[in-house]
Design a protein around this motif. Structure first.
Motif, short mmCIF file in Angstrom:
data_model
loop_
_atom_site.label_atom_id
_atom_site.label_comp_id
_atom_site.label_asym_id
_atom_site.label_seq_id
_atom_site.Cartn_x
_atom_site.Cartn_y
_atom_site.Cartn_z
N GLN A 100 0.88 -1.21 -0.08
CA GLN A 100 0.07 0.08 0.25
C GLN A 100 0.89 1.34 0.02
OE1 GLN A 100 -2.22 1.18 3.57
NE2 GLN A 100 -3.95 1.27 2.34
N MET A 101 2.00 1.33 0.90
CA MET A 101 2.74 2.44 0.78
C MET A 101 3.48 2.68 -0.47
SD MET A 101 6.17 3.15 3.22
CE MET A 101 5.30 3.50 4.62
N CYS A 102 3.95 1.71 -0.76
CA CYS A 102 4.70 1.74 -2.32
C CYS A 102 3.73 2.30 -3.31
CB CYS A 102 5.31 0.52 -2.74
SG CYS A 102 6.29 0.43 -4.18
N LEU A 103 2.70 1.65 -3.28
CA LEU A 103 1.89 2.29 -4.66
C LEU A 103 1.37 3.59 -4.43
CD1 LEU A 103 -0.68 -0.97 -5.13
CD2 LEU A 103 1.25 -0.14 -6.40
N PHE A 104 0.88 3.78 -3.07
CA PHE A 104 0.72 5.26 -2.72
C PHE A 104 1.49 6.15 -2.88
CE2 PHE A 104 0.91 8.47 0.63
CZ PHE A 104 -0.09 9.29 0.48
N LEU A 105 2.70 6.00 -2.57
CA LEU A 105 3.69 7.00 -2.80
C LEU A 105 4.27 7.14 -4.35
CD1 LEU A 105 6.28 6.17 -0.02
CD2 LEU A 105 4.81 8.03 -0.09
N ALA A 106 4.16 6.07 -5.01
CA ALA A 106 4.27 6.14 -6.56
C ALA A 106 3.50 7.02 -7.17
CB ALA A 106 4.40 4.62 -6.99
N LEU A 107 1.95 6.84 -6.90
CA LEU A 107 1.32 7.35 -7.46
C LEU A 107 0.96 9.09 -7.10
CD1 LEU A 107 -1.62 4.63 -7.60
CD2 LEU A 107 -0.81 5.60 -9.68
N ALA A 108 1.60 9.19 -5.84
CA ALA A 108 1.51 10.67 -5.36
C ALA A 108 2.68 11.27 -6.09
CB ALA A 108 1.68 10.55 -3.78
N GLY A 109 3.88 10.55 -6.20
CA GLY A 109 4.93 11.06 -7.07
C GLY A 109 4.71 11.20 -8.37
N THR A 110 3.90 10.30 -8.99
CA THR A 110 3.53 10.50 -10.40
C THR A 110 2.63 11.87 -10.64
OG1 THR A 110 3.61 8.08 -10.79
CG2 THR A 110 2.41 9.43 -12.24
N ASN A 111 1.73 12.10 -9.59
CA ASN A 111 1.02 13.29 -9.77
C ASN A 111 1.68 14.53 -9.75
OD1 ASN A 111 -1.40 11.32 -10.01
ND2 ASN A 111 -2.13 12.03 -7.76
N CYS A 112 2.71 14.32 -8.75
CA CYS A 112 3.66 15.75 -8.57
C CYS A 112 4.24 16.09 -9.86
CB CYS A 112 4.60 15.51 -7.65
SG CYS A 112 4.13 15.43 -5.61
N MET A 113 4.93 15.04 -10.59
CA MET A 113 5.37 15.16 -11.87
C MET A 113 4.70 15.36 -12.91
SD MET A 113 8.50 14.69 -11.05
CE MET A 113 9.34 14.46 -12.74
N LEU A 114 3.24 15.07 -13.28
CA LEU A 114 2.47 15.30 -14.14
C LEU A 114 1.70 16.80 -13.84
CD1 LEU A 114 0.02 12.00 -14.07
CD2 LEU A 114 1.61 12.87 -16.06
N LEU A 115 1.84 17.20 -12.69
CA LEU A 115 1.63 18.87 -12.36
C LEU A 115 2.92 19.42 -13.04
CD1 LEU A 115 -0.37 18.54 -8.94
CD2 LEU A 115 -1.30 19.08 -11.18
N THR A 116 3.97 19.12 -12.65
CA THR A 116 5.07 19.63 -13.17
C THR A 116 5.02 19.96 -14.76
OG1 THR A 116 6.14 19.13 -11.22
CG2 THR A 116 7.65 20.02 -12.98
N VAL A 117 4.85 18.98 -15.38
CA VAL A 117 4.53 18.62 -16.76
C VAL A 117 3.67 19.48 -17.29
CG1 VAL A 117 4.19 17.12 -18.79
CG2 VAL A 117 5.69 16.29 -16.86
N MET A 118 2.60 19.57 -16.69
CA MET A 118 1.25 20.52 -17.11
C MET A 118 1.89 21.78 -17.03
SD MET A 118 -1.78 18.36 -15.34
CE MET A 118 -3.04 19.46 -16.10
N GLY A 119 2.64 22.27 -15.94
CA GLY A 119 3.00 23.52 -15.95
C GLY A 119 3.91 23.87 -17.12
N PHE A 120 4.95 23.04 -17.65
CA PHE A 120 5.79 23.27 -18.57
C PHE A 120 4.98 23.07 -19.90
CE2 PHE A 120 8.35 21.00 -21.88
CZ PHE A 120 9.34 22.02 -22.08
N ASP A 121 4.02 22.53 -20.06
CA ASP A 121 3.15 22.59 -21.22
C ASP A 121 2.42 23.92 -21.49
OD1 ASP A 121 1.30 21.44 -23.39
OD2 ASP A 121 -0.36 22.19 -21.99
N ARG A 122 2.02 24.47 -20.35
CA ARG A 122 1.45 25.68 -20.10
C ARG A 122 2.60 26.94 -20.62
NH1 ARG A 122 -2.54 26.36 -22.04
NH2 ARG A 122 -1.54 24.37 -22.89
N TYR A 123 3.75 26.73 -20.26
CA TYR A 123 4.83 27.63 -20.61
C TYR A 123 5.19 27.57 -21.84
CZ TYR A 123 9.73 28.76 -21.53
OH TYR A 123 10.83 29.03 -22.00
N VAL A 124 5.25 26.45 -22.67
CA VAL A 124 5.64 26.29 -23.97
C VAL A 124 4.47 27.01 -24.46
CG1 VAL A 124 6.08 24.78 -26.02
CG2 VAL A 124 6.95 24.24 -23.65
N SER A 125 3.24 26.83 -24.55
CA SER A 125 1.99 27.07 -25.23
C SER A 125 2.02 28.67 -25.12
CB SER A 125 0.72 26.56 -24.41
OG SER A 125 -0.36 26.94 -25.15
#
Length: 314
Positions: A100-125
């Protein structure tokens, strides 16, 4: 006592909300409704984006990936939490806790990275509109999502290994409703200071660095927007960023309070309710904010209700 004479913990007891026995049924109902809303809202976002060709652009592709991640993220915690609310004694095996801990932390980390990628996407746009189709092509977008998920899972595996190589031989009561870092560190029979430093550094990398990159993106975006001559152009540019910013503030605000502070400041009730925010409120916020504030999603949702087939293309 010698460690040889101590029993090794193979099962943990999740205390959860047992300190509020009179509220457990009410909490079960509220959390159940919220969870169903999370599943429905994020599923609608993913389906709408997939079904409407006008939304087959990087910004909505990343939003669909974030919604998919949020569904998986809540699934690792909420169903088990709901079952435990109806139990007199909630237990979880050591292996189950680590998973449970591994999956939770993995998906929480993925969400952090995706939000960062979305910020980069808005910057380029906004800042590099002429280069946007080249820089944010389908291959690049797919690679960014894969990179986000891979990074999140690698960090999660490392943190889980560091936690569960600690000896658990005494108390086995986790003062939380799921297996999280701080309450498990408190149960360890011995301290691994180097491991705790590594865990803290990983949290900094995932939370602080991600937030800093998003902040940098928006500083550059703001600088570009202020140079737009007409008010309507500025309003439209701000509008495309507002939904993302709201989700970022709530997501990183909760993560910072929980994971970027000394272990000595861990408090049961305060952390429990903050945890409820980032396990239930934040995943619900994502579809609500984007559906209420985004006219393209609203129009696409109305159109998709009459369709029976969908295609996927960026």
């Amino acid at each position: 006592m010698d460690r040889e004479n101590q029993s090794v913990v193979t099962e943990f007891i999740l205390i959860g909300f047992s300190s509020f026995p009179n509220l457990q049924v009410l909490l079960f109902l509220v959390f159940s409704i919220t969870y169903l809303a999370i599943l429905a809202g994020n599923s609608i976002i993913v389906t709408t984006i997939r079904c409407d060709s006008s939304l087959h652009i990087p910004m909505y592709f990343f939003l669909a990936m974030l919604s998919s991640s949020e569904i998986c993220y809540t699934f690792t915690i909420v169903p088990n939490m709901l079952v435990n609310l109806l139990k007199e004694k909630a237990t979880i095996s050591s292996i189950g806790c680590a998973t449970q801990m591994c999956l939770f932390l993995a998906l929480a980390g993925t969400n952090c990275m995706l939000l960062t990628v979305m910020g980069f996407d808005r910057y380029v746009s906004i800042c590099k509109p002429l280069h946007y189709p080249v820089l944010m092509n389908q291959r690049t977008c797919t690679e960014l999502v894969i990179f986000s998920a891979t990074t999140g899972f690698l960090f999660a595996v490392l943190m889980t290994i560091l936690i569960f190589t600690l000896p658990f031989c005494g108390p086995n009561k986790i003062h939380h409703f799921f297996c999280d870092l701080a309450p498990l560190l408190q149960l360890a029979c011995a301290r691994n200071y180097m491991g705790e430093i590594v865990i803290f550094l990983i949290c900094i990398l995932m939370v602080v660095v991600s937030f800093f990159l998003i902040l940098l993106s928006y500083i550059l975006i703001l600088n570009t927007i202020l140079k737009i001559p007409n008010a309507e152009g500025k309003r439209k540019a701000f509008s495309t960023c507002a939904s993302h910013l709201i989700v970022v503030v709530v997501h990183f605000g909760c993560a910072s309070v929980i994971y970027l502070r000394p272990q000595s400041r861990y408090t049961l009730n305060e952390d429990m309710f903050i945890s409820v925010t980032y396990t239930l409120v934040t995943p619900l916020l994502n579809p609500v904010v984007y559906s209420l504030r985004n006219k393209d999603v609203q129009v696409a949702l109305k159109k998709s209700l009459g369709r029976s087939t969908c295609t996927w293309k960026i």
